[in-house]
Design an enzyme around this catalytic site. Structure first.
Site, PDB file in Angstrom:
ATOM      1  CG  HIS A 137       1.301  -6.907   3.099  1.00  0.00           C
ATOM      2  ND1 HIS A 137       1.539  -5.603   2.741  1.00  0.00           N
ATOM      3  CD2 HIS A 137      -0.041  -7.046   3.054  1.00  0.00           C
ATOM      4  CE1 HIS A 137       0.397  -4.983   2.506  1.00  0.00           C
ATOM      5  NE2 HIS A 137      -0.588  -5.847   2.683  1.00  0.00           N
ATOM      6  CG  HIS A 156      -1.645  -1.280   1.428  1.00  0.00           C
ATOM      7  ND1 HIS A 156      -2.605  -1.722   0.554  1.00  0.00           N
ATOM      8  CD2 HIS A 156      -1.536  -2.228   2.387  1.00  0.00           C
ATOM      9  CE1 HIS A 156      -3.073  -2.888   0.977  1.00  0.00           C
ATOM     10  NE2 HIS A 156      -2.430  -3.213   2.085  1.00  0.00           N
ATOM     11  NE  ARG A 173      -5.048  -8.284  -6.650  1.00  0.00           N
ATOM     12  CZ  ARG A 173      -6.079  -7.637  -7.189  1.00  0.00           C
ATOM     13  NH1 ARG A 173      -6.118  -7.347  -8.472  1.00  0.00           N
ATOM     14  NH2 ARG A 173      -7.087  -7.283  -6.429  1.00  0.00           N
ATOM     15  CD  GLU A 193      -2.776  -3.812   5.839  1.00  0.00           C
ATOM     16  OE1 GLU A 193      -4.003  -3.858   5.737  1.00  0.00           O
ATOM     17  OE2 GLU A 193      -2.007  -4.283   4.974  1.00  0.00           O
TER      18      GLU A 193
END
Length: 322
Positions: free
Chosen positions: A178, A103, A198, A120
């Protein structure tokens, strides 16, 4: 209108990699066999949460913020984020491996997408034997080497794998590559953003036979190529106490492992408080009402609450504030 503890209708998301644990373990109202996410509390445009308890049932989160502002969110939160709810709360079930992704940070997300970045954290609720996460690289990597690995199909050779079990907690900085591995169910707390780059998806096809979109070009300048051991959260596990897990600029999360009831003074907390139940059950009350919460449920306690009582004979809670 008095602002009692608020529970919201889950927003359920089918995913190519999803399964049935959100129904089988957390009792979500799911018919699909590929449900991957339950958005518990969301201000993401197009997916705004709706109250499902008490007199405010049917009211959207945005409507609550417009009407109650600082009473709901807290003065300092409104000063930082205006009328946008700043975090997104989810439960995730990965029957298959998620795509390898990352991200962007706030600056890049603002420039490219007019969005927040996406920092996150994950709390592992359930993991099949041998289940793993991918978190970062297994060594320092040069940008050219990374690009070559994509071209040659050898990206997995550069990945760092972490075997997980219940209670393990991970903090995922922006830029860190990740993936959640097959067999993992977790609670996720993140900035309000749905921006994901992605980069590898195991060549899977969707139900229409199409490969999912990759964002390899966008990702190249967003990736942190340095190997960093900064993701596994080592937190205290004291019973009937407030245990700090993560304290970052975007959210603070505490772990409450309760065998008995707890009273909390919130009079100096200039923020809403979220409780995610990751084990057991409890009743939570503030000055204007109460609500029950069990494993797999989430509630929002408004910022105007001066106290909160957590009544339980056994519950594990993630307590989230700004």
């Amino acid at each position: 209108m008095d602002l009692y503890p608020l529970k919201f209708k889950p927003i359920l998301k089918e995913r190519l990699w999803g399964g049935t644990k959100l129904k089988d373990v957390l009792n979500k109202p799911i018919e699909s066999d590929i449900t991957g996410e339950s958005w518990e509390l969301s201000g993401v445009q197009g997916d705004i949460s709706e109250v499902c308890n008490g007199d405010l049932a049917g009211t959207s989160l945005n409507q609550l913020i417009t009407k109650h502002g600082e009473k709901l969110l807290g003065k300092s939160v409104v000063a930082r984020f205006g009328n946008e709810f700043p975090i997104l709360i989810k439960f995730i079930d990965a029957k298959q491996d998620l795509s390898i992704q990352l991200h962007p940070n706030d600056d890049l997300a603002k420039e490219r997408h007019n969005s927040f970045g996406k920092t996150e954290m994950w709390y592992i609720m359930n993991a099949d034997p041998g289940a793993k996460l991918i978190v970062g690289f297994n060594r320092n990597v040069e940008k050219a080497e990374y690009i070559q690995s994509l071209e040659e199909g050898t990206l997995l050779d550069l990945m760092n794998y972490e075997e997980v079990s219940e209670g393990d907690t991970f903090f995922i900085n922006t830029g860190k590559i990740h993936a959640i591995g097959a067999g993992v169910m977790l609670a996720e707390i993140q900035q309000t953003s749905d921006i994901t780059y992605r980069v590898y998806d195991f060549d899977r096809k969707d139900k229409n036979g199409n490969l999912r979109e990759l964002h390899t070009g966008l990702a190249v300048d967003a990736i942190d190529y340095e190997q960093k051991d900064d993701f596994k959260v080592d937190y205290p596990h004291k019973k009937d106490a407030v245990n700090t897990m993560v304290d970052c600029p975007y959210f603070k999360t505490n772990f409450l492992d309760l065998n008995s009831s707890m009273h909390q003074d919130l009079s100096t907390r200039d923020s809403f408080t979220i409780y995610m139940c990751v084990g057991g059950e409890a009743t939570i009350d503030n000055d204007w009402g109460n609500v029950s919460i069990k494993k797999g449920e989430t509630i929002l306690v408004p910022a105007c609450s001066s106290t909160v009582n957590i009544n339980t004979h056994g519950a594990k809670l993630l307590e989230v504030t700004i």
